[in-house]
Design a protein around this motif. Structure first.
Motif, short mmCIF file in Angstrom:
data_model
loop_
_atom_site.label_atom_id
_atom_site.label_comp_id
_atom_site.label_asym_id
_atom_site.label_seq_id
_atom_site.Cartn_x
_atom_site.Cartn_y
_atom_site.Cartn_z
N VAL A 1 16.18 22.98 159.16
CA VAL A 1 16.06 24.04 158.17
C VAL A 1 15.80 23.42 156.80
O VAL A 1 15.96 22.22 156.60
N SER A 2 15.43 24.25 155.86
CA SER A 2 15.13 23.77 154.51
C SER A 2 16.41 23.34 153.80
O SER A 2 17.52 23.70 154.20
N ALA A 3 16.23 22.59 152.71
CA ALA A 3 17.37 22.14 151.92
C ALA A 3 18.15 23.33 151.38
O ALA A 3 19.38 23.32 151.32
N GLU A 4 17.43 24.38 150.98
CA GLU A 4 18.09 25.57 150.43
C GLU A 4 18.97 26.25 151.48
O GLU A 4 20.09 26.68 151.20
N GLU A 5 18.44 26.33 152.71
CA GLU A 5 19.22 26.98 153.77
C GLU A 5 20.42 26.13 154.16
O GLU A 5 21.48 26.66 154.47
N ARG A 6 20.26 24.80 154.12
CA ARG A 6 21.40 23.93 154.42
C ARG A 6 22.53 24.16 153.43
O ARG A 6 23.70 24.25 153.81
N VAL A 7 22.19 24.26 152.14
CA VAL A 7 23.21 24.50 151.12
C VAL A 7 23.92 25.83 151.40
O VAL A 7 25.15 25.93 151.30
N LYS A 8 23.16 26.84 151.76
CA LYS A 8 23.75 28.15 152.06
C LYS A 8 24.70 28.08 153.24
O LYS A 8 25.81 28.64 153.21
N VAL A 9 24.29 27.37 154.29
CA VAL A 9 25.15 27.23 155.47
C VAL A 9 26.44 26.52 155.10
O VAL A 9 27.54 26.95 155.48
N PHE A 10 26.33 25.43 154.33
CA PHE A 10 27.52 24.68 153.94
C PHE A 10 28.45 25.53 153.07
O PHE A 10 29.68 25.49 153.22
N GLU A 11 27.88 26.28 152.15
CA GLU A 11 28.70 27.13 151.29
C GLU A 11 29.39 28.22 152.10
O GLU A 11 30.56 28.54 151.87
N ASP A 12 28.66 28.79 153.07
CA ASP A 12 29.27 29.82 153.92
C ASP A 12 30.42 29.25 154.74
O ASP A 12 31.46 29.89 154.92
N LEU A 13 30.24 28.02 155.24
CA LEU A 13 31.31 27.39 156.01
C LEU A 13 32.53 27.13 155.15
O LEU A 13 33.67 27.27 155.60
N GLY A 14 32.30 26.76 153.89
CA GLY A 14 33.41 26.54 152.97
C GLY A 14 34.20 27.81 152.74
O GLY A 14 35.43 27.79 152.70
N LEU A 15 33.50 28.93 152.59
CA LEU A 15 34.18 30.21 152.39
C LEU A 15 34.96 30.61 153.63
O LEU A 15 36.08 31.12 153.55
N LYS A 16 34.39 30.35 154.83
CA LYS A 16 35.08 30.69 156.07
C LYS A 16 36.34 29.85 156.23
O LYS A 16 37.34 30.30 156.78
N ALA A 17 36.27 28.59 155.77
CA ALA A 17 37.43 27.71 155.90
C ALA A 17 38.60 28.23 155.08
O ALA A 17 39.76 28.00 155.44
N MET A 18 38.32 28.89 153.99
CA MET A 18 39.39 29.44 153.15
C MET A 18 39.92 30.76 153.69
O MET A 18 40.97 31.24 153.26
N ASP A 19 39.19 31.34 154.64
CA ASP A 19 39.62 32.59 155.26
C ASP A 19 40.84 32.31 156.13
O ASP A 19 40.88 31.35 156.88
N SER A 20 41.80 33.17 156.09
CA SER A 20 43.04 32.95 156.84
C SER A 20 42.81 32.92 158.34
O SER A 20 43.62 32.39 159.08
N ASP A 21 41.71 33.50 158.82
CA ASP A 21 41.47 33.54 160.26
C ASP A 21 40.54 32.43 160.72
O ASP A 21 40.19 32.36 161.88
N SER A 22 40.10 31.56 159.81
CA SER A 22 39.15 30.53 160.21
C SER A 22 39.85 29.40 160.94
O SER A 22 41.04 29.18 160.80
N CYS A 23 39.11 28.68 161.76
CA CYS A 23 39.68 27.58 162.54
C CYS A 23 38.86 26.31 162.35
O CYS A 23 38.68 25.52 163.26
N LEU A 24 38.28 26.13 161.17
CA LEU A 24 37.50 24.93 160.91
C LEU A 24 38.42 23.74 160.76
O LEU A 24 39.48 23.82 160.14
N ALA A 25 38.00 22.63 161.32
CA ALA A 25 38.72 21.37 161.09
C ALA A 25 37.78 20.43 160.37
O ALA A 25 36.58 20.54 160.46
N GLY A 26 38.34 19.48 159.68
CA GLY A 26 37.51 18.52 158.97
C GLY A 26 38.34 17.82 157.91
O GLY A 26 39.56 17.84 157.96
N SER A 27 37.69 17.22 156.97
CA SER A 27 38.40 16.49 155.94
C SER A 27 39.03 17.48 154.97
O SER A 27 38.31 18.18 154.25
N PRO A 28 40.35 17.57 154.93
CA PRO A 28 41.00 18.52 154.03
C PRO A 28 40.74 18.14 152.57
O PRO A 28 40.69 16.98 152.23
N SER A 29 40.56 19.12 151.74
CA SER A 29 40.36 18.85 150.31
C SER A 29 41.28 19.73 149.48
O SER A 29 41.91 20.63 150.00
#
Length: 231
Positions: A203-231
């Protein structure tokens, strides 16, 4: 804090223990990990097979006997199988920085963190900022007088979404343990979530940024189950 959610940061062979042993937050901390390991050692009477305060001095393979000749500070052993289990990051590494040997301040490594280290009102520098470094920065930022972070290549981090678990969340995990472990054993990274199969460069660089930002928002959601480097 672990980079894997608490329901996976444990042994999978005892289903009853999986559904009954408590954990407090979505990501397990060092104190809880130690308590859990002691619990398993007690439950299965494992200490009778352990030898502490023992250093491995040498391990030589004997072709004729098809066995390992092992020498330790507490005696010699012969073994058919030898599993070192040291991990990829067991060796501490201090970067070869000019002047490091003459540094007058306190130098420490996260692998040998001192319990009595005092950071309050100190000028602190953190070299490297991957998973552990990210957690260190977060933990000491409000305590140090000043904090400088030296990073060669910044990594992508999202909020961990760590929080106390609810009875409903725990019950859902307990109900799905068989399904969870099946997914883990057939996944690429074994972190307990479905991996994305779409290549990042598809995908384009713009779409990659959007996907990453969306994942970040989901990680802050109380129902999300993302794992990764905690910040």
């Amino acid at each position: 804090m672990s980079d894997t959610e608490s329901f996976l940061y444990r042994f999978s062979f005892d289903h009853d223990d999986l559904v009954n042993y408590p954990w407090s937050h979505r990501y397990v901390t060092q104190e809880e990990i130690l308590r859990y390991l002691n619990h398993v050692a007690d439950e299965y009477d494992l200490r009778q097979y352990m030898q502490f305060e023992t250093e491995l001095l040498s391990a030589d393979w004997c072709e004729e006997e098809a066995a390992w000749k092992i020498q330790t500070t507490n005696g010699a052993f012969v073994a058919r199988y030898l599993v070192t289990a040291l991990g990829l990051l067991s060796k501490q590494n201090f970067p070869d920085i000019p002047g490091l040997a003459s540094f007058q301040g306190q130098l420490t490594h996260t692998a040998s963190w001192k319990e009595d280290i005092v950071l309050k009102d100190k000028r602190v520098a953190v070299i490297g900022c991957r998973s552990t470094g990210t957690q260190v920065v977060k933990a000491i930022a409000d305590e140090a007088r000043s904090l400088h972070v030296f990073v060669r290549h910044p990594q992508y981090s999202v909020p961990s979404g760590n929080k106390p678990i609810t009875p409903e969340y725990r019950q859902d995990i307990n109900n799905r343990y068989k399904e969870i472990w099946e997914q883990v054993r057939n996944s690429q990274v074994a972190f307990g979530f479905e991996e994305v199969t779409r290549p990042v460069i598809s995908v384009s660089a713009e779409e990659r940024v959007k996907v990453f930002e969306d994942l970040g928002l989901k990680a802050m959601d109380s129902d999300s189950c993302l794992a990764g480097s905690p910040s």
